[in-house]
Motif scaffolding. Structure first.
Motif, PDB file in Angstrom:
ATOM      1  N   HIS A 226       5.874 -12.154 -10.416  1.00  0.00           N
ATOM      2  CA  HIS A 226       5.277 -11.752 -11.696  1.00  0.00           C
ATOM      3  C   HIS A 226       5.352 -10.242 -11.933  1.00  0.00           C
ATOM      4  N   GLY A 227       5.484  -9.449 -10.855  1.00  0.00           N
ATOM      5  CA  GLY A 227       5.483  -8.002 -11.015  1.00  0.00           C
ATOM      6  C   GLY A 227       6.850  -7.367 -10.918  1.00  0.00           C
ATOM      7  N   GLY A 228       7.905  -8.183 -10.787  1.00  0.00           N
ATOM      8  CA  GLY A 228       9.252  -7.633 -10.716  1.00  0.00           C
ATOM      9  C   GLY A 228       9.534  -6.896  -9.431  1.00  0.00           C
ATOM     10  N   ALA A 229       8.736  -7.121  -8.383  1.00  0.00           N
ATOM     11  CA  ALA A 229       8.917  -6.468  -7.069  1.00  0.00           C
ATOM     12  C   ALA A 229       8.927  -4.945  -7.187  1.00  0.00           C
ATOM     13  N   THR A 230       8.157  -4.423  -8.134  1.00  0.00           N
ATOM     14  CA  THR A 230       8.125  -2.975  -8.361  1.00  0.00           C
ATOM     15  C   THR A 230       7.045  -2.342  -7.483  1.00  0.00           C
ATOM     16  N   ASP A 231       7.449  -1.390  -6.634  1.00  0.00           N
ATOM     17  CA  ASP A 231       6.517  -0.669  -5.757  1.00  0.00           C
ATOM     18  C   ASP A 231       5.614  -1.638  -4.992  1.00  0.00           C
ATOM     19  N   GLN A 232       6.213  -2.579  -4.314  1.00  0.00           N
ATOM     20  CA  GLN A 232       5.424  -3.509  -3.494  1.00  0.00           C
ATOM     21  C   GLN A 232       4.859  -2.752  -2.283  1.00  0.00           C
ATOM     22  N   ARG A 233       3.567  -2.915  -2.063  1.00  0.00           N
ATOM     23  CA  ARG A 233       2.928  -2.124  -1.005  1.00  0.00           C
ATOM     24  C   ARG A 233       1.810  -2.945  -0.358  1.00  0.00           C
ATOM     25  N   VAL A 234       1.724  -2.853   0.969  1.00  0.00           N
ATOM     26  CA  VAL A 234       0.643  -3.496   1.729  1.00  0.00           C
ATOM     27  C   VAL A 234      -0.053  -2.405   2.544  1.00  0.00           C
ATOM     28  N   ALA A 235      -1.360  -2.264   2.328  1.00  0.00           N
ATOM     29  CA  ALA A 235      -2.150  -1.268   3.065  1.00  0.00           C
ATOM     30  C   ALA A 235      -3.310  -1.968   3.747  1.00  0.00           C
ATOM     31  N   TRP A 236      -3.687  -1.499   4.929  1.00  0.00           N
ATOM     32  CA  TRP A 236      -4.808  -2.111   5.643  1.00  0.00           C
ATOM     33  C   TRP A 236      -5.563  -1.051   6.445  1.00  0.00           C
ATOM     34  N   THR A 237      -6.841  -1.284   6.589  1.00  0.00           N
ATOM     35  CA  THR A 237      -7.715  -0.405   7.381  1.00  0.00           C
ATOM     36  C   THR A 237      -8.677  -1.270   8.177  1.00  0.00           C
ATOM     37  N   ILE A 238      -9.059  -0.749   9.327  1.00  0.00           N
ATOM     38  CA  ILE A 238     -10.069  -1.415  10.172  1.00  0.00           C
ATOM     39  C   ILE A 238     -11.146  -0.395  10.504  1.00  0.00           C
ATOM     40  N   GLU A 239     -12.364  -0.697  10.112  1.00  0.00           N
ATOM     41  CA  GLU A 239     -13.521   0.151  10.427  1.00  0.00           C
ATOM     42  C   GLU A 239     -14.541  -0.709  11.146  1.00  0.00           C
ATOM     43  N   GLY A 240     -14.652  -0.485  12.454  1.00  0.00           N
ATOM     44  CA  GLY A 240     -15.532  -1.357  13.237  1.00  0.00           C
ATOM     45  C   GLY A 240     -14.929  -2.743  13.317  1.00  0.00           C
ATOM     46  N   ASP A 241     -15.655  -3.722  12.789  1.00  0.00           N
ATOM     47  CA  ASP A 241     -15.161  -5.098  12.746  1.00  0.00           C
ATOM     48  C   ASP A 241     -14.665  -5.484  11.367  1.00  0.00           C
ATOM     49  N   ALA A 242     -14.698  -4.558  10.412  1.00  0.00           N
ATOM     50  CA  ALA A 242     -14.350  -4.876   9.023  1.00  0.00           C
ATOM     51  C   ALA A 242     -12.877  -4.566   8.766  1.00  0.00           C
ATOM     52  N   LEU A 243     -12.132  -5.603   8.391  1.00  0.00           N
ATOM     53  CA  LEU A 243     -10.717  -5.461   8.033  1.00  0.00           C
ATOM     54  C   LEU A 243     -10.583  -5.531   6.519  1.00  0.00           C
ATOM     55  N   THR A 244      -9.817  -4.585   5.955  1.00  0.00           N
ATOM     56  CA  THR A 244      -9.518  -4.585   4.523  1.00  0.00           C
ATOM     57  C   THR A 244      -8.008  -4.524   4.365  1.00  0.00           C
ATOM     58  N   VAL A 245      -7.447  -5.488   3.639  1.00  0.00           N
ATOM     59  CA  VAL A 245      -6.000  -5.541   3.389  1.00  0.00           C
ATOM     60  C   VAL A 245      -5.795  -5.556   1.882  1.00  0.00           C
ATOM     61  N   THR A 246      -4.904  -4.704   1.397  1.00  0.00           N
ATOM     62  CA  THR A 246      -4.621  -4.604  -0.034  1.00  0.00           C
ATOM     63  C   THR A 246      -3.129  -4.792  -0.270  1.00  0.00           C
ATOM     64  N   VAL A 247      -2.785  -5.690  -1.206  1.00  0.00           N
ATOM     65  CA  VAL A 247      -1.389  -5.891  -1.643  1.00  0.00           C
ATOM     66  C   VAL A 247      -1.323  -5.458  -3.106  1.00  0.00           C
ATOM     67  N   SER A 248      -0.426  -4.526  -3.418  1.00  0.00           N
ATOM     68  CA  SER A 248      -0.363  -3.993  -4.779  1.00  0.00           C
ATOM     69  C   SER A 248       1.082  -3.898  -5.246  1.00  0.00           C
ATOM     70  N   ASP A 249       1.223  -3.824  -6.562  1.00  0.00           N
ATOM     71  CA  ASP A 249       2.537  -3.606  -7.184  1.00  0.00           C
ATOM     72  C   ASP A 249       2.333  -2.814  -8.458  1.00  0.00           C
ATOM     73  N   ALA A 250       3.432  -2.318  -9.020  1.00  0.00           N
ATOM     74  CA  ALA A 250       3.390  -1.535 -10.261  1.00  0.00           C
ATOM     75  C   ALA A 250       3.989  -2.314 -11.417  1.00  0.00           C
ATOM     76  N   GLY A 251       3.784  -3.650 -11.381  1.00  0.00           N
ATOM     77  CA  GLY A 251       4.346  -4.493 -12.423  1.00  0.00           C
ATOM     78  C   GLY A 251       3.547  -4.442 -13.709  1.00  0.00           C
ATOM     79  N   PRO A 252       3.768  -5.412 -14.601  1.00  0.00           N
ATOM     80  CA  PRO A 252       3.103  -5.390 -15.909  1.00  0.00           C
ATOM     81  C   PRO A 252       1.624  -5.698 -15.849  1.00  0.00           C
ATOM     82  N   GLY A 253       1.141  -6.273 -14.752  1.00  0.00           N
ATOM     83  CA  GLY A 253      -0.274  -6.590 -14.655  1.00  0.00           C
ATOM     84  C   GLY A 253      -0.654  -7.787 -15.510  1.00  0.00           C
ATOM     85  N   PHE A 254      -1.956  -8.130 -15.490  1.00  0.00           N
ATOM     86  CA  PHE A 254      -2.443  -9.260 -16.272  1.00  0.00           C
ATOM     87  C   PHE A 254      -3.953  -9.109 -16.438  1.00  0.00           C
ATOM     88  N   ASP A 255      -4.526  -9.991 -17.224  1.00  0.00           N
ATOM     89  CA  ASP A 255      -5.971 -10.003 -17.458  1.00  0.00           C
ATOM     90  C   ASP A 255      -6.604 -11.001 -16.482  1.00  0.00           C
TER      91      ASP A 255
END
Length: 491
Positions: free
Chosen positions: A413-442
């Motif tokens: 849906h995003g045209g594979a534009t600026d596909q990025r995966v970021a993750w952080t671990i603080e203590g026992d808390a894991l946060t993973v983010t997948v983002s793109d620079a596509g057209p977006g949606f509501d």
């Protein structure tokens, strides 16, 4: 001993140690007393503190009231006696306006007045002072003409004050009064000149205060009794209120503790149920992945092989001279179907994740996506921390599927534009983010649609106790984020 050192006697050291031990013991007893006081019920603490405060307040108020009563009674008695005595003494003392001594006739008249009842019964001693501490008249003739150091009361009387009080009789000129052996009220009364109004002398007389002292004792006793009764009544009224409040608080505390125990039991039951549900969900996710792996393997080994064989046979038939004209179209359709089945099978079959780390799982998902779509994925994470964390298999599957589905949506849906995966671990808390620079949606509009991709991710995360967020809008790309606690089962 080093040179220049000052020797300290052993006795002083022992005394210093004894003082320190004494202070430590004193502090220990103080701490124990404070703990004992804090352990008492509320109404008993109020009884101790309130009783002490009431006793101090009663003592202060009683002393103040008694002092005011005594001062008032003594002053009123002194004023009455002074007015009474001045009517006799002042007319007979006018000689002192012009002379330092009284005439023999004035002395005789004063003796006659002061030795007759009822004056003689109440007034036991009289002195008339001239300035400078000279006695111009006294019952004791030996004192007449003698000079004594003026007392503070005598000095104030010369300034016009009327003074009265119970005398200690410790002055040199009070030897005769001490011999009387009865309580005396000492009164200093200024004597004014009849002609000019100036103070010409000071009369000091001693009144028999036996009856007055009894009256004051009764007044003190009465005032102390009233104050004590009022203080005790107030204390017991407040004590009753505090005791009732204490009972109410204890009853409420007992009820609250009962409810807290019940709530704790319910909470513990809920925790156990939640853990059982989460464990069941994790087992289901694991079994589901195993099922998907089997389905993918069946697709790869079954229909995919059959389609490959059919493609090969039709290709051979196409090369013959009597082959059908539509063989090329059939071969194209079979090729597309075969590619779809193989792609579907690869998506269902997960790599061996068990025992892997967070970073390895994310990298495998990103590499598989890059190989399948021939696109680039930027990875950004604290690999040092993630490499050491090895969650249980259900968490690793959830992480892999999240990254896989997020990148698939970014490609689809995003045209594979600026596909990025970021993750952080603080203590026992894991946060993973997948983002793109596509057209977006509501996201609100998407929530009402029939698409199941994001709903599936949310339910998958919730099944292992995680959270899922979507941040997107038309024209500014998409960011999906997962939050997961790795404490349970993480190595």
């Amino acid at each position: 001993m080093t040179q220049g050192a000052i020797p300290v006697p052993k006795r002083d050291l022992r005394q210093s140690d004894d003082r320190r031990r004494g202070l430590a013991a004193l502090r220990g007893r103080g701490v124990d007393a404070l703990r004992w006081f804090r352990a008492l019920p509320l109404h008993l603490r109020f009884a101790l503190v309130g009783g002490l405060v009431s006793l101090i307040g009663m003592s202060v108020i009683g002393a103040f009231v008694s002092s005011r009563i005594e001062n008032g009674v003594v002053r009123n008695s002194a004023i009455s006696a002074a007015i009474y005595m001045e009517s006799f003494i002042a007319p007979l003392s006018q000689d002192l306006a012009e002379d330092q001594t009284l005439s023999p006739a004035s002395i005789a008249r004063l003796n006659a007045v002061l030795t007759q009842p009822p004056v003689a019964d109440e007034i036991l001693s009289v002195k008339i002072w001239k300035s400078g501490g000279v006695i111009a008249y006294a019952n004791d003739k030996d004192l007449i003409g003698q000079r004594f150091e003026p007392t503070d009361d005598l000095t104030r009387a010369w300034q016009g004050d009327l003074l009265a009080g119970f005398d200690e009789l410790d002055d040199d000129e009070s030897e005769g009064e001490r011999a009387l052996g009865v309580p005396l009220l000492e009164v200093y009364n200024p004597i004014h000149s009849i002609g000019t109004g100036e103070i010409i002398a000071v009369a000091e007389f001693y009144q028999n205060a036996t009856e007055l002292e009894r009256d004051l004792a009764r007044a003190r006793l009465t005032s102390w009794a009233v104050i004590a009764c009022v203080s005790l009544a107030t204390f017991f009224a407040l004590f009753g209120i505090v005791r009732a409040g204490h009972r109410t608080i204890e009853a409420q505390r007992s009820e609250l503790q009962t409810r807290m125990c019940q709530l704790s039991d319910v909470s513990q039951t809920n925790v156990e149920l939640r853990q059982r549900i989460q464990h069941s969900a994790e087992q289901f996710a694991t079994h589901n992945e195993q099922h998907l792996r089997r389905v993918g393997a069946e697709l790869h080994d079954g229909p995919a092989q059959a389609l490959a064989f059919a493609q090969m046979r039709i290709g051979a038939w196409k090369d013959r001279s009597d082959g059908p004209a539509e063989a090329t179209q059939i071969l194209g359709a079979l090729g597309e179907a075969l590619d779809d089945i193989r792609s579907l099978a690869r998506g269902m079959v997960l790599p061996a994740l068990e025992g892997g780390s967070v970073a390895e799982t994310i990298q495998r998902a990103a590499n598989a996506h890059s190989a399948r779509t021939m696109t680039t994925v930027d990875l950004d994470g604290n690999d040092d921390d993630a490499a050491d964390r090895r969650p249980e298999l259900a968490h690793l599957i959830c992480i892999y599927r999240f990254v896989q589905e997020g990148l698939a949506n970014a490609w689809r849906h995003g045209g594979a534009t600026d596909q990025r995966v970021a993750w952080t671990i603080e203590g026992d808390a894991l946060t993973v983010t997948v983002s793109d620079a596509g057209p977006g949606f509501d996201p609100d509009a998407n929530a009402a649609s029939d698409r199941i991709g994001l709903h599936g991710l949310r339910e998958r995360l919730q099944s292992v106790g995680g959270r899922f967020d979507v941040d997107s809008a038309p024209g500014r790309g998409t960011r999906i984020t997962m939050h997961l606690e790795l404490g349970h089962g993480a190595a």
